[in-house]
Write a protein that holds these residues in place. Structure first.
Motif, short mmCIF file in Angstrom:
data_model
loop_
_atom_site.label_atom_id
_atom_site.label_comp_id
_atom_site.label_asym_id
_atom_site.label_seq_id
_atom_site.Cartn_x
_atom_site.Cartn_y
_atom_site.Cartn_z
N GLN A 220 114.26 34.23 -3.83
CA GLN A 220 113.03 34.86 -3.32
C GLN A 220 112.60 36.06 -4.15
O GLN A 220 111.43 36.47 -4.11
CB GLN A 220 113.18 35.25 -1.85
CG GLN A 220 114.28 36.24 -1.55
CD GLN A 220 115.57 35.57 -1.12
OE1 GLN A 220 115.90 34.47 -1.59
NE2 GLN A 220 116.30 36.21 -0.22
N PRO A 224 109.36 34.26 -7.82
CA PRO A 224 107.99 34.76 -7.95
C PRO A 224 107.73 35.44 -9.29
O PRO A 224 106.64 35.32 -9.86
CB PRO A 224 107.86 35.74 -6.78
CG PRO A 224 108.86 35.27 -5.78
CD PRO A 224 110.01 34.77 -6.60
N ARG A 225 108.72 36.16 -9.81
CA ARG A 225 108.57 36.81 -11.11
C ARG A 225 108.44 35.77 -12.22
O ARG A 225 107.62 35.91 -13.13
CB ARG A 225 109.76 37.73 -11.38
CG ARG A 225 109.85 38.92 -10.43
CD ARG A 225 111.13 39.72 -10.67
NE ARG A 225 111.23 40.21 -12.04
CZ ARG A 225 112.33 40.76 -12.54
NH1 ARG A 225 113.40 40.90 -11.77
NH2 ARG A 225 112.35 41.18 -13.79
N ARG A 227 107.38 32.66 -11.83
CA ARG A 227 106.10 31.96 -11.66
C ARG A 227 104.96 32.78 -12.26
O ARG A 227 104.07 32.24 -12.94
CB ARG A 227 105.85 31.69 -10.17
CG ARG A 227 104.59 30.85 -9.92
CD ARG A 227 104.30 30.77 -8.42
NE ARG A 227 105.34 30.09 -7.71
CZ ARG A 227 105.41 28.76 -7.59
NH1 ARG A 227 104.49 28.00 -8.16
NH2 ARG A 227 106.39 28.20 -6.91
N ALA A 228 104.97 34.10 -12.03
CA ALA A 228 103.93 34.97 -12.58
C ALA A 228 103.98 34.97 -14.11
O ALA A 228 102.94 34.95 -14.78
CB ALA A 228 104.09 36.38 -12.04
#
Length: 242
Positions: A220, A224-225, A227-228
């Motif tokens: 989690q 996200p990092r 994906r960015a």
């Protein structure tokens, strides 16, 4: 399900070169979680890291230790402890029928042909594939081949299961079944995947970029990092193409 949190693999200042290209330089990692995901763009070193865990690639410098076995000194012993599902099942399957493919590992471990065949048929039945036993592997779909490869590795109960982008070619039902099999496996699992949803509930995610660890922690936090970063890279490629 294993509750052991002691390290099962250590990378100690590992340098790996493939030809003139340096994949890793001074990589150090301690792996202990039951399910670990490896993410990163193509060419980041994910598959090379997997292959170091089963001795298919050996470090030029430093050491890789898996269940107390040095990958250089004990290379031949690693297959008894480590199983791998390759991205391309045709690179893994060596027998003409599903039954023969599954019964190979038990026979290598000393089981009689009758006992090995019985184990294979039971495993197929428990996975809803009882009618696959006599089927030629050449007639299976790519997704079916991938599932057979997973079962062929799992039947030997390896302590460590390595999966290199195993969801390629799987339809939704097979992908869900594969994921449930992984979730229920008592083995430690290290998986390379571009399917971030499939690894969201793993205990750990390691993001590699050009052979370096960019982030390492709970999915989690890491995913996200990553994906960015991937979205930013995609935007750059799109802009360059205009």
């Amino acid at each position: 399900m294993s509750a052991d949190t002691s390290p099962f693999a250590l990378f100690d200042s590992v340098t790996l070169k493939r030809g003139a290209f340096c994949v890793f330089q001074g990589l150090s990692l301690v792996l202990s979680e039951r399910r670990i995901a490896l993410v990163g763009l193509n060419g980041s070193g994910k598959s090379s890291l997997l292959r170091m865990l089963n001795g298919l690639l050996l470090p030029n410098d430093g050491a890789v230790t898996v269940f107390g076995l040095d990958s250089r000194k004990d290379q031949r012993k690693l297959p008894r402890h480590v199983g791998m599902v390759f991205q391309n099942p045709d690179h893994q399957m060596i027998f003409p029928t599903v039954l023969e493919e599954l019964s190979f590992a038990p026979r290598q471990l000393g089981a009689s042909r009758a006992d090995a065949d019985a184990l294979a048929r039971d495993l197929l039945a428990r996975n809803g594939c009882a009618d696959w036993a006599e089927r030629p592997v050449a007639l299976l779909s790519e997704g079916q081949k991938q599932l057979v490869c997973l079962l062929a590795v799992s039947i030997a109960s390896p302590q460590l299961l390595l999966c290199d982008e195993p969801f390629a070619g799987l339809d939704l039902s097979l992908r869900l079944h594969f994921s449930r099999h992984i979730a229920a496996s008592p083995s430690h699992v290290v998986m390379v995947s571009h399917d971030l949803e499939a690894i969201a509930d793993f205990e750990r995610a390691i993001w590699l970029e050009k052979g370096a660890v960019m982030a390492d922690g709970a999915p989690q936090d890491v995913l996200p990092r990553y994906r960015a970063f991937a979205a930013s890279r995609a935007a750059q490629l799109t802009a360059a193409a205009l």
